[in-house]
Enzyme design. Structure first.
Site, mmCIF file in Angstrom:
data_model
loop_
_atom_site.group_PDB
_atom_site.id
_atom_site.type_symbol
_atom_site.label_atom_id
_atom_site.label_comp_id
_atom_site.label_asym_id
_atom_site.label_seq_id
_atom_site.Cartn_x
_atom_site.Cartn_y
_atom_site.Cartn_z
ATOM 1 N N ALA A 135 -14.244 -29.432 -15.156
ATOM 2 C CA ALA A 135 -12.628 -29.422 -14.794
ATOM 3 C C ALA A 135 -12.387 -28.202 -14.314
ATOM 4 O O ALA A 135 -11.069 -27.729 -14.730
ATOM 5 C CB ALA A 135 -12.066 -29.963 -16.147
ATOM 6 N N GLY A 136 -13.057 -27.405 -13.537
ATOM 7 C CA GLY A 136 -12.595 -26.419 -12.547
ATOM 8 C C GLY A 136 -11.824 -27.082 -11.294
ATOM 9 O O GLY A 136 -11.525 -28.345 -11.254
ATOM 10 N N GLY A 147 -13.924 -30.007 -9.840
ATOM 11 C CA GLY A 147 -14.011 -31.234 -10.440
ATOM 12 C C GLY A 147 -12.862 -31.937 -10.576
ATOM 13 O O GLY A 147 -12.483 -33.171 -10.467
ATOM 14 N N GLN A 175 -24.414 -13.221 -5.428
ATOM 15 C CA GLN A 175 -23.460 -12.106 -4.884
ATOM 16 C C GLN A 175 -23.108 -11.206 -6.152
ATOM 17 O O GLN A 175 -22.772 -11.400 -6.927
ATOM 18 C CB GLN A 175 -22.151 -12.642 -4.074
ATOM 19 N N LEU A 215 -13.719 -8.381 -13.481
ATOM 20 C CA LEU A 215 -13.567 -8.163 -12.283
ATOM 21 C C LEU A 215 -12.300 -7.518 -11.915
ATOM 22 O O LEU A 215 -11.244 -7.981 -12.460
ATOM 23 C CB LEU A 215 -13.681 -9.574 -11.392
ATOM 24 N N GLU A 228 -18.966 -24.233 -6.983
ATOM 25 C CA GLU A 228 -19.933 -22.890 -7.002
ATOM 26 C C GLU A 228 -21.509 -23.438 -7.228
ATOM 27 O O GLU A 228 -22.241 -23.022 -6.793
ATOM 28 C CB GLU A 228 -19.553 -22.056 -8.073
ATOM 29 N N ARG A 276 -20.885 -14.888 0.422
ATOM 30 C CA ARG A 276 -19.852 -15.450 0.434
ATOM 31 C C ARG A 276 -18.712 -14.354 0.636
ATOM 32 O O ARG A 276 -18.626 -13.253 0.000
ATOM 33 C CB ARG A 276 -19.254 -16.244 -0.845
HETATM 34 C C1 LIG Z 1 -13.146 -13.320 -12.426
HETATM 35 C C2 LIG Z 1 -13.426 -14.257 -11.103
HETATM 36 C C3 LIG Z 1 -12.410 -13.932 -10.299
HETATM 37 C C4 LIG Z 1 -12.416 -14.795 -9.057
HETATM 38 N N1 LIG Z 1 -11.572 -14.457 -8.172
HETATM 39 C C5 LIG Z 1 -11.740 -15.501 -6.824
HETATM 40 C C6 LIG Z 1 -10.694 -15.378 -5.848
HETATM 41 O O1 LIG Z 1 -9.753 -14.725 -5.991
HETATM 42 N N2 LIG Z 1 -10.887 -16.171 -4.886
HETATM 43 C C7 LIG Z 1 -12.117 -17.101 -4.670
HETATM 44 O O2 LIG Z 1 -12.057 -17.895 -3.700
HETATM 45 N N3 LIG Z 1 -12.904 -17.105 -5.828
HETATM 46 C C8 LIG Z 1 -12.895 -16.395 -6.853
HETATM 47 N N4 LIG Z 1 -13.753 -16.416 -7.811
HETATM 48 C C9 LIG Z 1 -14.828 -17.460 -7.672
HETATM 49 C C10 LIG Z 1 -14.404 -18.868 -8.121
HETATM 50 O O3 LIG Z 1 -13.353 -18.592 -9.074
HETATM 51 C C11 LIG Z 1 -15.402 -19.695 -8.555
HETATM 52 O O4 LIG Z 1 -16.482 -19.666 -7.904
HETATM 53 C C12 LIG Z 1 -14.742 -21.157 -8.803
HETATM 54 O O5 LIG Z 1 -13.546 -21.141 -9.641
HETATM 55 C C13 LIG Z 1 -15.530 -22.072 -9.224
HETATM 56 O O6 LIG Z 1 -15.177 -23.265 -9.471
HETATM 57 P P1 LIG Z 1 -15.844 -24.647 -10.182
HETATM 58 O O7 LIG Z 1 -14.816 -25.531 -9.961
HETATM 59 O O8 LIG Z 1 -17.101 -24.868 -9.220
HETATM 60 O O9 LIG Z 1 -16.362 -24.266 -11.320
HETATM 61 P P2 LIG Z 1 -15.573 -23.686 -12.949
HETATM 62 O O10 LIG Z 1 -14.017 -23.343 -12.521
HETATM 63 O O11 LIG Z 1 -16.287 -22.605 -13.161
HETATM 64 O O12 LIG Z 1 -15.540 -24.780 -14.006
HETATM 65 C C14 LIG Z 1 -16.665 -25.409 -14.501
HETATM 66 C C15 LIG Z 1 -16.549 -26.621 -15.315
HETATM 67 O O13 LIG Z 1 -17.608 -27.164 -15.650
HETATM 68 C C16 LIG Z 1 -17.595 -27.385 -17.011
HETATM 69 N N5 LIG Z 1 -19.120 -27.562 -17.423
HETATM 70 C C17 LIG Z 1 -19.956 -26.525 -17.113
HETATM 71 N N6 LIG Z 1 -21.362 -26.988 -17.830
HETATM 72 C C18 LIG Z 1 -20.857 -28.153 -18.501
HETATM 73 C C19 LIG Z 1 -21.628 -29.082 -19.529
HETATM 74 N N7 LIG Z 1 -23.192 -28.716 -19.607
HETATM 75 N N8 LIG Z 1 -20.978 -30.181 -19.573
HETATM 76 C C20 LIG Z 1 -19.671 -30.390 -19.636
HETATM 77 N N9 LIG Z 1 -18.899 -29.510 -18.963
HETATM 78 C C21 LIG Z 1 -19.642 -28.424 -18.236
HETATM 79 C C22 LIG Z 1 -16.787 -26.286 -17.752
HETATM 80 O O14 LIG Z 1 -16.198 -26.725 -18.995
HETATM 81 C C23 LIG Z 1 -15.787 -26.222 -16.471
HETATM 82 O O15 LIG Z 1 -14.628 -27.158 -16.578
HETATM 83 C C24 LIG Z 1 -13.500 -15.627 -9.002
HETATM 84 C C25 LIG Z 1 -14.464 -15.787 -9.986
HETATM 85 C C26 LIG Z 1 -14.400 -15.018 -10.953
HETATM 86 C C27 LIG Z 1 -15.457 -14.999 -12.141
#
Ligand SMILES: Cc1cc2nc3c(=O)[nH]c(=O)nc-3n(C[C@H](O)[C@H](O)[C@H](O)COP(=O)(O)OP(=O)(O)OC[C@H]3O[C@@H](n4cnc5c(N)ncnc54)[C@H](O)[C@@H]3O)c2cc1C
Length: 594
Positions: free
Chosen positions: A16-17, A20, A239, A251, A397, A408
């Site tokens: 739910a990032g 999702g 990275q 960060l 990601e 990236r």
């Molecule tokens: C501190 C920080 C700052 C950042 N700043 C930036 C920025 O300014 N600009 C930019 O472009 N990028 C930035 N990034 C990178 C970017 O935020 C991430 O790459 C991105 O948010 C990932 O999003 P996502 O939807 O792929 O996963 P996430 O947001 O990581 O969400 C993962 C989801 O998967 C769920 N999940 C995982 N495993 C399971 C499982 N086994 N069962 C059920 N649910 C599960 C979790 O509950 C969560 O809801 C930053 C990253 C960090 C760590």
């Protein structure tokens, strides 16, 4: 075996990032969707993203999506697939406007447009000078994206299963039938029976000791797919962000340098002038991380230690602006407004005030460029011929489209989430409308339940946290900013030893059913160990340096031999590597000069 509850949906999304939720939002317009998340949705790591989301709106100066594409390809060290990059940069513009229409409170220019700031590697293609391309809501952009998308999903009646931990994919031949999950509060197993499955589980920075990633970023989705016969692409490319808080890894956003902050070594020098004469502190992340590492190695860390300073004090920044003939000036109040979260981080975690003191920083493990291979509609592919596994999707990601190649650019992950989250959601909904629900196989949860029983009942005396610590130490020492054959061979031997101990001797202390995080964390360590091994195996094989993969023993990029993506397969207990070509486009490989 205990009773297992079964639920049926057209499509099930794990995570739910940003990725999702965007996929859920689009898929839920026409089919019945569930989102399963091990965290409460708004605690997903997307909410921690600070600095911004990139799109060539041109609100604060001339810009074009083709320039954004050029920077992305150059930043990727020419390993990104250019068909996917074109889509990313073109669709970024309309997607940002769409987010704004959903109510996302972006910062504004004085004319009321979305305000944009500078970020590493974003340039004017003609002059090479920095271009303001990062749209932002102060320095809590990810938080605002996550809240906005979650509200929209609630409005669209998406079904949420919060604090359910997905632990297996139900795959029968070349079809998918659903997922198996553990409910955290009860310890019960649930089967989600569906036509399509979508992984949006985020990254695996927790393989390393110093990381910007939350504790939950353990690469579950990637590991589950690997175990079910799906290869992982470009895993050698991870990275390191240049500015993590010293020792803690938390960060400090690149937005600090975007607003004028500069890096200073132990001799008081602005050392980036030597490594990237044109763009200096705003060179791409791999370049800046290596520069910090080399400064420290040469004894020019602060007080000879392994960190440097990030200085955003108005008096320092304005002095450099003046010297460079840059008309910008910053004040204490400006920093408090534009970089409020960062100021808070300094005060909370370091007890220093960044408007009065420089921040001690070191490179921190940040972002997985590789992951589950997909096409531009988020469909998961199985091999070097791009064979699609129907009904399986990935975005964000955890996926590798690949728009980031070997490195990236800042702000390009958030764009990736919303652009490819949306495309995969749309495609998945269409797929579900055209497809029948296939029956579940016999005992779909049996195999993973047996593995959980093994972990729960193990008595070998080895705790998961000890294995995790040893893995993180070895990955940090041997497979980080710089690597060699020797360091990685050492890491592999240690990782294999850890894997054997995990398989034979793991033991947990909490044997209860309800809220057994000890058990789930032990299972997560299994995922991390596997991904560390895949990363190292892929990295040993690539005998060149490119983007985030810097080998001291092979310091040059070798396009003749290595202009290709790696694919790592798990076959039985053994890993096998394959390769597939990079999709070329309008930009030809060149030496990267910043
Ligand atoms: C501190 C920080 C700052 C950042 N700043 C930036 C920025 O300014 N600009 C930019 O472009 N990028 C930035 N990034 C990178 C970017 O935020 C991430 O790459 C991105 O948010 C990932 O999003 P996502 O939807 O792929 O996963 P996430 O947001 O990581 O969400 C993962 C989801 O998967 C769920 N999940 C995982 N495993 C399971 C499982 N086994 N069962 C059920 N649910 C599960 C979790 O509950 C969560 O809801 C930053 C990253 C960090 C760590």
């Amino acid at each position: 075996m205990a009773e297992v509850k079964t639920h049926t949906f057209d499509a099930v999304i794990v995570g739910a990032g940003g990725a999702g939720l965007m996929a859920a939002l689009y898929a839920s317009k026409s089919v019945n969707v569930a989102v399963i998340s091990k965290l409460y949705p708004t605690r997903s790591h997307t909410g921690a993203a600070l600095g911004g989301i990139g799109a060539a709106l041109g609100n604060n100066g001339e810009d074009h999506w083709e320039w954004h594409a050029y920077d992305t390809v150059k930043g990727s060290d020419y390993l990104a697939d250019q068909d996917a990059v074109d889509i990313l940069c073109k669709e970024a513009v309309e997607t940002i406007v769409e987010l704004e229409h959903m109510g996302l409170p972006f910062d504004r220019t004085s004319e009321g447009r979305i305000s944009q700031r500078r970020f590493g590697g974003h340039t004017n293609k003609e002059t090479g000078k920095p271009v303001p391309r990062a749209c932002h809501a102060a320095d809590r952009t990810g938080h605002m994206i996550l809240q906005t998308l979650y509200q929209q999903c609630i409005k669209n009646k998406v079904n949420f299963f919060d604090e359910y931990h997905v632990v297996d994919l139900i795959r029968v031949g070349d079809t998918v039938r659903g997922l198996v999950a553990v409910e955290l509060s009860t310890g019960d197993f649930h089967v989600f029976h569906s036509k399509a499955v979508h992984f949006a589980t985020g990254g695996w920075g927790r393989c390393w000791e110093v990381t910007s990633n939350a504790h939950s970023l353990t690469g579950d989705g990637a590991a589950i797919c690997l175990r079910r016969g799906i290869p992982l692409e470009d895993m050698e490319f991870f990275q390191f962000h240049p500015t993590g808080i010293f020792k803690l890894g938390i960060l400090i956003t690149e937005g600090v340098r975007g607003e004028g902050g500069i890096l200073i070594n132990g001799q008081g020098e602005r050392f980036m002038e030597r490594y990237a004469p044109t763009i200096k502190d705003l060179a791409s992340r791999d370049v800046v991380s290596r520069a910090i590492f080399l400064e420290v190695q040469a004894g020019r860390g602060i007080n000879g230690k392994n960190y440097v300073h990030l200085d955003v004090r108005p008096e320092t920044v304005n002095r450099y602006f003046e010297e460079a003939g840059d008309s910008r000036r910053i004040t204490k109040q400006f920093i408090e407004e534009k970089l409020g979260e960062t100021v808070d981080l300094g005060r909370t975690y370091l007890g220093i005030d960044p408007v009065h003191e420089p921040i001690p920083i070191q490179p921190t493990a940040h972002y997985a460029m590789g992951g589950i291979p997909t096409d531009v509609d988020g469909r998961v592919i199985l091999d070097a011929q791009n064979t699609v596994l129907p009904g399986l999707y990935a975005a964000g990601e955890v996926a590798c489209v690949s728009v980031h190649g070997a490195n990236r650019l800042g702000t390009n992950s958030l764009v990736d989430l919303v652009v490819f989250g949306r495309r995969s959601g749309v495609h998945m909904a269409r797929y579900c409308q055209e497809t029948e629900l296939l029956p579940l196989p016999e005992g779909p949860a049996d195999e993973v339940m047996a593995e959980f029983d093994r972990i729960r009942n193990g008595s070998g005396g080895v705790r998961a946290h000890e294995l995790r610590q040893r893995m993180q130490t070895t990955m940090m020492a041997n497979v980080s900013v710089f690597r060699t054959e020797e360091s990685m061979t050492k890491a592999l031997a240690e990782l294999r030893q850890l894997r054997t101990e995990y398989d034979r001797n793991i033991q947990i202390d909490d044997k209860s059913k309800n809220f057994n995080s000890d058990l789930l964390e032990a299972w997560e360590v299994g995922c991390l160990l596997e991904l560390s091994e895949v990363t190292t195996i892929s990295a040993v094989a690539r005998k060149e340096s490119r983007g985030g993969h810097a080998r001291e023993d092979y310091p040059r990029r070798k396009d003749d031999e290595w202009m290709k993506h790696s694919l790592c397969f798990l076959e039985g207990d053994a890993y096998r590597l394959g390769y597939k070509p990079v999709v070329p486009g309008r930009y030809q490989p060149k030496e990267r000069v910043y």
